[in-house]
Structure formats: C-alpha cells, structure tokens
Design a protein around this motif. Structure first.
Motif, PDB file in Angstrom:
ATOM      1  N   GLN A 160     -39.815   2.332   8.852  1.00 30.97           N
ATOM      2  CA  GLN A 160     -39.068   1.999   7.641  1.00 30.97           C
ATOM      3  C   GLN A 160     -37.658   2.592   7.682  1.00 30.97           C
ATOM      4  OE1 GLN A 160     -41.545   3.335   4.401  1.00 30.97           O
ATOM      5  NE2 GLN A 160     -43.114   1.807   4.818  1.00 30.97           N
ATOM      6  N   ALA A 161     -37.549   3.825   8.152  1.00 34.17           N
ATOM      7  CA  ALA A 161     -36.233   4.465   8.255  1.00 34.17           C
ATOM      8  C   ALA A 161     -35.362   3.747   9.283  1.00 34.17           C
ATOM      9  CB  ALA A 161     -36.395   5.945   8.621  1.00 34.17           C
ATOM     10  N   ALA A 162     -35.970   3.326  10.381  1.00 35.17           N
ATOM     11  CA  ALA A 162     -35.216   2.586  11.406  1.00 35.17           C
ATOM     12  C   ALA A 162     -34.750   1.239  10.860  1.00 35.17           C
ATOM     13  CB  ALA A 162     -36.075   2.396  12.654  1.00 35.17           C
ATOM     14  N   ALA A 163     -35.599   0.582  10.096  1.00 32.88           N
ATOM     15  CA  ALA A 163     -35.224  -0.704   9.501  1.00 32.88           C
ATOM     16  C   ALA A 163     -34.071  -0.523   8.513  1.00 32.88           C
ATOM     17  CB  ALA A 163     -36.423  -1.350   8.815  1.00 32.88           C
ATOM     18  N   ALA A 164     -34.096   0.549   7.735  1.00 30.48           N
ATOM     19  CA  ALA A 164     -33.018   0.813   6.781  1.00 30.48           C
ATOM     20  C   ALA A 164     -31.711   1.094   7.526  1.00 30.48           C
ATOM     21  CB  ALA A 164     -33.378   1.991   5.879  1.00 30.48           C
ATOM     22  N   HIS A 165     -31.800   1.819   8.629  1.00 33.36           N
ATOM     23  CA  HIS A 165     -30.597   2.101   9.416  1.00 33.36           C
ATOM     24  C   HIS A 165     -30.063   0.821  10.046  1.00 33.36           C
ATOM     25  CE1 HIS A 165     -28.319   3.509  13.013  1.00 33.36           C
ATOM     26  NE2 HIS A 165     -27.720   4.184  12.052  1.00 33.36           N
ATOM     27  N   THR A 166     -30.954  -0.018  10.541  1.00 34.28           N
ATOM     28  CA  THR A 166     -30.529  -1.299  11.111  1.00 34.28           C
ATOM     29  C   THR A 166     -29.824  -2.148  10.064  1.00 34.28           C
ATOM     30  OG1 THR A 166     -32.310  -1.254  12.742  1.00 34.28           O
ATOM     31  CG2 THR A 166     -31.359  -3.411  12.236  1.00 34.28           C
ATOM     32  N   ALA A 167     -30.378  -2.185   8.859  1.00 34.15           N
ATOM     33  CA  ALA A 167     -29.759  -2.966   7.776  1.00 34.15           C
ATOM     34  C   ALA A 167     -28.371  -2.419   7.439  1.00 34.15           C
ATOM     35  CB  ALA A 167     -30.656  -2.953   6.541  1.00 34.15           C
ATOM     36  N   ALA A 168     -28.243  -1.107   7.391  1.00 37.14           N
ATOM     37  CA  ALA A 168     -26.944  -0.503   7.092  1.00 37.14           C
ATOM     38  C   ALA A 168     -25.934  -0.826   8.190  1.00 37.14           C
ATOM     39  CB  ALA A 168     -27.085   1.005   6.929  1.00 37.14           C
ATOM     40  N   THR A 169     -26.372  -0.798   9.426  1.00 34.06           N
ATOM     41  CA  THR A 169     -25.486  -1.121  10.543  1.00 34.06           C
ATOM     42  C   THR A 169     -25.071  -2.583  10.494  1.00 34.06           C
ATOM     43  OG1 THR A 169     -26.513   0.604  11.884  1.00 34.06           O
ATOM     44  CG2 THR A 169     -25.292  -1.090  13.064  1.00 34.06           C
ATOM     45  N   ARG A 170     -25.994  -3.450  10.136  1.00 34.31           N
ATOM     46  CA  ARG A 170     -25.663  -4.872  10.014  1.00 34.31           C
ATOM     47  C   ARG A 170     -24.668  -5.121   8.882  1.00 34.31           C
ATOM     48  NH1 ARG A 170     -31.668  -6.992  11.269  1.00 34.31           N
ATOM     49  NH2 ARG A 170     -31.417  -7.115  13.524  1.00 34.31           N
ATOM     50  N   GLU A 171     -24.761  -4.331   7.817  1.00 38.64           N
ATOM     51  CA  GLU A 171     -23.799  -4.471   6.724  1.00 38.64           C
ATOM     52  C   GLU A 171     -22.397  -4.088   7.186  1.00 38.64           C
ATOM     53  OE1 GLU A 171     -25.106  -2.449   3.205  1.00 38.64           O
ATOM     54  OE2 GLU A 171     -26.997  -3.554   3.156  1.00 38.64           O
ATOM     55  N   VAL A 172     -22.304  -3.058   8.038  1.00 36.45           N
ATOM     56  CA  VAL A 172     -21.001  -2.692   8.601  1.00 36.45           C
ATOM     57  C   VAL A 172     -20.475  -3.847   9.454  1.00 36.45           C
ATOM     58  CG1 VAL A 172     -19.787  -1.139  10.185  1.00 36.45           C
ATOM     59  CG2 VAL A 172     -21.420  -0.203   8.541  1.00 36.45           C
ATOM     60  N   GLU A 173     -21.332  -4.400  10.282  1.00 32.20           N
ATOM     61  CA  GLU A 173     -20.910  -5.519  11.130  1.00 32.20           C
ATOM     62  C   GLU A 173     -20.451  -6.705  10.288  1.00 32.20           C
ATOM     63  OE1 GLU A 173     -22.569  -8.647  14.488  1.00 32.20           O
ATOM     64  OE2 GLU A 173     -23.972  -7.276  13.514  1.00 32.20           O
ATOM     65  N   ALA A 174     -21.204  -7.054   9.261  1.00 29.41           N
ATOM     66  CA  ALA A 174     -20.828  -8.182   8.399  1.00 29.41           C
ATOM     67  C   ALA A 174     -19.483  -7.926   7.728  1.00 29.41           C
ATOM     68  CB  ALA A 174     -21.914  -8.424   7.348  1.00 29.41           C
ATOM     69  N   PHE A 175     -19.271  -6.701   7.279  1.00 27.83           N
ATOM     70  CA  PHE A 175     -17.985  -6.347   6.674  1.00 27.83           C
ATOM     71  C   PHE A 175     -16.853  -6.541   7.679  1.00 27.83           C
ATOM     72  CE2 PHE A 175     -14.665  -3.130   6.382  1.00 27.83           C
ATOM     73  CZ  PHE A 175     -14.121  -3.432   5.142  1.00 27.83           C
ATOM     74  N   LEU A 176     -17.056  -6.063   8.906  1.00 29.14           N
ATOM     75  CA  LEU A 176     -16.007  -6.167   9.924  1.00 29.14           C
ATOM     76  C   LEU A 176     -15.719  -7.614  10.297  1.00 29.14           C
ATOM     77  CD1 LEU A 176     -17.028  -3.142  12.153  1.00 29.14           C
ATOM     78  CD2 LEU A 176     -15.119  -3.276  10.528  1.00 29.14           C
ATOM     79  N   ARG A 177     -16.724  -8.485  10.199  1.00 35.73           N
ATOM     80  CA  ARG A 177     -16.518  -9.903  10.503  1.00 35.73           C
ATOM     81  C   ARG A 177     -15.641 -10.588   9.442  1.00 35.73           C
ATOM     82  NH1 ARG A 177     -19.304 -11.760  14.712  1.00 35.73           N
ATOM     83  NH2 ARG A 177     -21.109 -10.573  15.419  1.00 35.73           N
ATOM     84  N   ARG A 178     -15.714 -10.106   8.198  1.00 35.71           N
ATOM     85  CA  ARG A 178     -14.927 -10.745   7.139  1.00 35.71           C
ATOM     86  C   ARG A 178     -13.657  -9.961   6.788  1.00 35.71           C
ATOM     87  NH1 ARG A 178     -19.190  -8.262   4.277  1.00 35.71           N
ATOM     88  NH2 ARG A 178     -18.445  -6.901   2.626  1.00 35.71           N
ATOM     89  N   LEU A 179     -13.408  -8.878   7.509  1.00 35.05           N
ATOM     90  CA  LEU A 179     -12.247  -8.037   7.253  1.00 35.05           C
ATOM     91  C   LEU A 179     -10.960  -8.818   7.496  1.00 35.05           C
ATOM     92  CD1 LEU A 179     -11.307  -5.105   6.616  1.00 35.05           C
ATOM     93  CD2 LEU A 179     -11.279  -4.743   9.101  1.00 35.05           C
ATOM     94  N   PRO A 180     -10.045  -8.815   6.532  1.00 35.86           N
ATOM     95  CA  PRO A 180      -8.778  -9.527   6.725  1.00 35.86           C
ATOM     96  C   PRO A 180      -7.913  -8.810   7.769  1.00 35.86           C
ATOM     97  CG  PRO A 180      -8.738  -8.325   4.650  1.00 35.86           C
ATOM     98  CD  PRO A 180     -10.127  -8.187   5.204  1.00 35.86           C
TER      99      PRO A 180
END
Length: 81
Positions: free
Chosen positions: A16-36
């Motif tokens: 569960q902790a690994a899944a939460a960390h993966t989700a947080a990392t994916r949120e960083v990636e998604a942010f960087l993809r839409r970063l102006p």
C-alpha cells in the motif's frame, strides 16, 4: 467468528505504501507534462507541494519496508574505497 477484514500484515502495508508513492510520483510526472514553457508562481508552488507529498510517501514506503524486514543499510556505493 471469522474476521471479514483481517488486519493487514507488514507486506500488505508495504504494498500500500509503495502504491501511494507510485501515485505521488505519477502526479509529479503528470504535472511536468502539462507545465508551461514559463512557469508562474502557482506552478512553482504546486511543484513544491507535489515534491513534498512524493517525499512523504517515499518515507512511508521506506518505513513500511523496514517493518517488513527489508532494511537496506545504504544505497550509495563506497566512493573510491
């Protein structure tokens, strides 16, 4: 009577902790993809908040790994020794 929801063991808590960390990392990636091209102060603040969350979830994952018996002394090599 059998418990319908048995308590999670250390391995499940680690998953569960690994899944939460993966989700947080994916949120960083998604942010960087839409970063102006030119980030504004709100972008910088959002990025900082995402990094804090990612760091916290990594700490939770590391603590869960320790509890599950997966303690690693160091990931850094002995430099020049």
């Amino acid at each position: 009577m059998t418990d319908l929801y048995p308590p999670a063991d250390d391995r499940e808590l680690l998953r569960q902790a690994a899944a939460a960390h993966t989700a947080a990392t994916r949120e960083v990636e998604a942010f960087l993809r839409r970063l102006p091209a030119v980030p504004d102060p709100a972008d910088v603040t959002e990025y900082a908040n995402l990094l804090i969350r990612e760091d916290q979830t990594r700490g939770d994952r590391d603590a869960a790994a320790d509890a599950a018996g997966l303690t690693i002394a160091s990931l850094e090599s002995d430099k020049g020794q």
